[in-house]
Design a protein around this motif. Structure first.
Motif, PDB file in Angstrom:
ATOM      1  N   HIS A 263       0.837  -1.223  -0.117  1.00  0.00           N
ATOM      2  CA  HIS A 263       0.095  -0.076   0.026  1.00  0.00           C
ATOM      3  C   HIS A 263       0.858   1.402   0.121  1.00  0.00           C
ATOM      4  CE1 HIS A 263      -4.051  -1.579   0.905  1.00  0.00           C
ATOM      5  NE2 HIS A 263      -3.364  -2.518   1.119  1.00  0.00           N
TER       6      HIS A 263
ATOM      7  N   VAL B 237       0.627   5.658   1.154  1.00  0.00           N
ATOM      8  CA  VAL B 237      -0.206   6.450   1.880  1.00  0.00           C
ATOM      9  C   VAL B 237      -0.029   7.967   0.714  1.00  0.00           C
ATOM     10  CG1 VAL B 237      -0.237   8.174   3.796  1.00  0.00           C
ATOM     11  CG2 VAL B 237       0.238   5.896   4.110  1.00  0.00           C
TER      12      VAL B 237
ATOM     13  N   GLU C 299      -1.242  11.956  -0.055  1.00  0.00           N
ATOM     14  CA  GLU C 299      -1.765  12.968   0.496  1.00  0.00           C
ATOM     15  C   GLU C 299      -2.751  13.635  -0.382  1.00  0.00           C
ATOM     16  OE1 GLU C 299       0.179  15.860   2.957  1.00  0.00           O
ATOM     17  OE2 GLU C 299       1.819  14.304   2.713  1.00  0.00           O
TER      18      GLU C 299
ATOM     19  N   ASP D 278      -5.475  17.867   2.568  1.00  0.00           N
ATOM     20  CA  ASP D 278      -5.342  17.570   3.989  1.00  0.00           C
ATOM     21  C   ASP D 278      -5.617  16.159   4.327  1.00  0.00           C
ATOM     22  OD1 ASP D 278      -7.708  18.707   6.145  1.00  0.00           O
ATOM     23  OD2 ASP D 278      -7.741  17.908   4.294  1.00  0.00           O
ATOM     24  N   LEU D 279      -6.216  15.383   3.200  1.00  0.00           N
ATOM     25  CA  LEU D 279      -6.817  14.024   3.461  1.00  0.00           C
ATOM     26  C   LEU D 279      -5.507  13.038   3.159  1.00  0.00           C
ATOM     27  CD1 LEU D 279      -9.598  13.553   4.228  1.00  0.00           C
ATOM     28  CD2 LEU D 279      -9.970  12.472   1.689  1.00  0.00           C
ATOM     29  N   LEU D 280      -5.611  12.132   4.033  1.00  0.00           N
ATOM     30  CA  LEU D 280      -4.427  11.069   3.973  1.00  0.00           C
ATOM     31  C   LEU D 280      -5.330   9.657   3.535  1.00  0.00           C
ATOM     32  CD1 LEU D 280      -2.432  11.455   7.123  1.00  0.00           C
ATOM     33  CD2 LEU D 280      -1.798  11.874   4.859  1.00  0.00           C
ATOM     34  N   ARG D 281      -4.712   9.090   2.463  1.00  0.00           N
ATOM     35  CA  ARG D 281      -5.465   8.042   1.780  1.00  0.00           C
ATOM     36  C   ARG D 281      -4.450   7.028   1.774  1.00  0.00           C
ATOM     37  NH1 ARG D 281      -6.833   8.812  -4.041  1.00  0.00           N
ATOM     38  NH2 ARG D 281      -7.517   6.512  -3.786  1.00  0.00           N
ATOM     39  N   MET D 282      -4.965   5.762   1.921  1.00  0.00           N
ATOM     40  CA  MET D 282      -4.231   4.554   1.885  1.00  0.00           C
ATOM     41  C   MET D 282      -4.730   3.936   0.355  1.00  0.00           C
ATOM     42  SD  MET D 282      -3.356   1.425   4.459  1.00  0.00           S
ATOM     43  CE  MET D 282      -4.913   0.364   4.378  1.00  0.00           C
TER      44      MET D 282
ATOM     45  N   ALA E 200      -4.244   0.962  -2.344  1.00  0.00           N
ATOM     46  CA  ALA E 200      -3.617  -0.297  -2.563  1.00  0.00           C
ATOM     47  C   ALA E 200      -2.840  -0.511  -3.973  1.00  0.00           C
ATOM     48  CB  ALA E 200      -4.853  -1.468  -2.779  1.00  0.00           C
TER      49      ALA E 200
ATOM     50  N   GLU F  50       8.410   3.177   3.663  1.00  0.00           N
ATOM     51  CA  GLU F  50       8.488   4.041   4.715  1.00  0.00           C
ATOM     52  C   GLU F  50       7.363   4.258   5.424  1.00  0.00           C
ATOM     53  OE1 GLU F  50      11.690   6.769   3.651  1.00  0.00           O
ATOM     54  OE2 GLU F  50      10.426   7.467   1.923  1.00  0.00           O
ATOM     55  N   ALA F  51       7.653   4.794   6.750  1.00  0.00           N
ATOM     56  CA  ALA F  51       6.217   5.375   7.447  1.00  0.00           C
ATOM     57  C   ALA F  51       5.729   6.638   6.567  1.00  0.00           C
ATOM     58  CB  ALA F  51       6.685   5.672   8.636  1.00  0.00           C
ATOM     59  N   GLY F  52       4.584   6.600   6.393  1.00  0.00           N
ATOM     60  CA  GLY F  52       3.968   7.847   5.620  1.00  0.00           C
ATOM     61  C   GLY F  52       3.999   7.679   3.972  1.00  0.00           C
TER      62      GLY F  52
ATOM     63  N   HIS G 213       4.442   1.309   1.724  1.00  0.00           N
ATOM     64  CA  HIS G 213       4.584   0.143   2.991  1.00  0.00           C
ATOM     65  C   HIS G 213       4.008  -1.274   2.822  1.00  0.00           C
ATOM     66  CE1 HIS G 213       0.816   2.241   3.859  1.00  0.00           C
ATOM     67  NE2 HIS G 213       0.353   1.070   4.661  1.00  0.00           N
TER      68      HIS G 213
END
Lengths: 210, 153
Positions: free
Chosen positions: B77, B79, B81, B84-88, B90, B106-108, B111
């Protein structure tokens, strides 16, 4: 031979200095200053500890409010890890700070589940659950968006714990809202903010009234 | 006069050794190498894994899938932006790894998403298998990041 050693040592020292400088500079993660400060909207919810939750009850403390859900694999754990880092770095002053996490997924994040999740990061973190019917209006008051995203059912059919229903993720506003002791919205940090940046903002608001 | 450079070298050596200790143990594979891998699993069985995949070959490779015997689901997946919306998002097609380049999970960002993870008591590493189009299968043991000291009663 001696000249070679000294040159190598100078290169090494330069490399270390560059690394240190790179670590110091954090252009991302700076907060938005809310000017003039606005009173934070009231937040009435069920606390994850089973007791009623009212944001206004936390007057006198500095509050940091963030939003997420427990089935979030990356963003929310990172958010909570940074909050933990900031919170613990305050030492004894952490008692004057309330860290509040409002779930954007009240259907799955019932209070007990939310409580266990937050406690894994820091037992003093406070969870809040607003039911689905009231959640959109609550989030809107805080300028926060949350959108449910249904997964491709063919890929997720056999995922456990979903009783045949496709699981969903939730797109949501990231970041941190800092509220001062008077209950005013003061700082809005983006989700990239580090623990150090958050702690700095918290200390600033804590220092406003000794 | 030579004492100062020697101390610097010893310091660098100590840092390097410390860094090596934190590295994932991996099976070296022709064309691919994994660095800086870590995984974070929460008591609810949800987690994420991060790593840097180095493609030493002169052709593009592709990370096709990830799996773990301890996770019911492991997916790739990212992340993203949007305002200001964070989407994950696939990525069932996986992620490309440029020739002689890196892929960073990495984080953000990109991942490995982990669901339904059951960790044996005392586990400190998570077995993770990467499937690459060119380099084939990489078996990893990824260090688990600790959360708070104890779980809540």
């Amino acid at each position: 031979m001696q000249r070679g050693w000294r040159a190598a040592a100078r290169c090494a020292a330069l490399a270390v200095m560059c690394l240190a400088l790179a670590a110091c500079s954090e252009p991302e993660g700076s907060p938005l200053e809310l000017d003039p400060p606005q009173p934070a909207p009231e937040l009435v919810a069920q606390g994850a500890d089973g007791r009623p939750f009212r944001l206004s009850d936390r007057r006198g403390q500095v509050v940091v409010l963030s939003f997420g859900y427990t089935s979030c694999p990356d963003v929310c754990p990172t958010t909570l890890s940074r909050l933990r880092g900031a919170y613990r770095s305050l030492g004894a002053r952490s008692d004057e700070v309330a860290v509040v996490f409002l779930t954007v997924d009240p259907e799955r994040d019932r209070p007990e589940r939310l409580h266990g999740y937050l406690a894994a990061f820091e037992p003093r973190f406070q969870g809040a659950v607003v039911e689905d019917a009231q959640l959109p209006r609550t989030l809107e008051r805080f300028g926060v968006t949350a959108v449910r995203r249904i997964a491709d059912a063919r890929r997720y059919r056999n995922l456990p714990g979903t009783s045949g229903e496709p699981p969903y993720s939730i797109d949501h506003t990231g970041g941190y809202l800092l509220i001062d002791r008077e209950g005013a919205l003061r700082l809005r940090y983006p989700h990239q903010a580090s623990a150090e940046q958050l702690a700095s903002g918290l200390r600033r608001l804590l220092d406003e009234r000794a | 006069m030579n004492a100062t450079p020697l101390k610097l070298w010893l310091l660098l050596l100590a840092c390097g050794l410390t860094g090596y200790v934190w590295q994932t143990r991996f099976v070296p594979h022709e064309g691919a190498e994994v660095k800086q891998a870590s995984a974070r699993v929460l008591p609810n069985g949800v987690g994420a894994a991060y790593l840097q995949l180095v493609n030493r070959a002169g052709e593009e490779d592709q990370l096709l899938s990830v799996s773990s015997p301890w996770a019911r689901a492991a997916e790739l997946h990212e992340v993203v932006e949007e305002g200001d919306l964070l989407r994950m998002v696939a990525h069932p097609e996986g992620f490309r790894v440029p020739p002689r380049g890196n892929l960073r999970l990495e984080a953000g960002g990109k991942h490995v998403m982990l669901y339904g993870v059951s960790l044996p008591p005392g586990a400190t590493e998570l077995p993770l298998t990467l499937q690459l189009r060119r380099a084939g299968t990489l078996q990893l043991r990824v260090p688990l990041s600790a959360l708070a000291a104890e779980e809540a009663p």
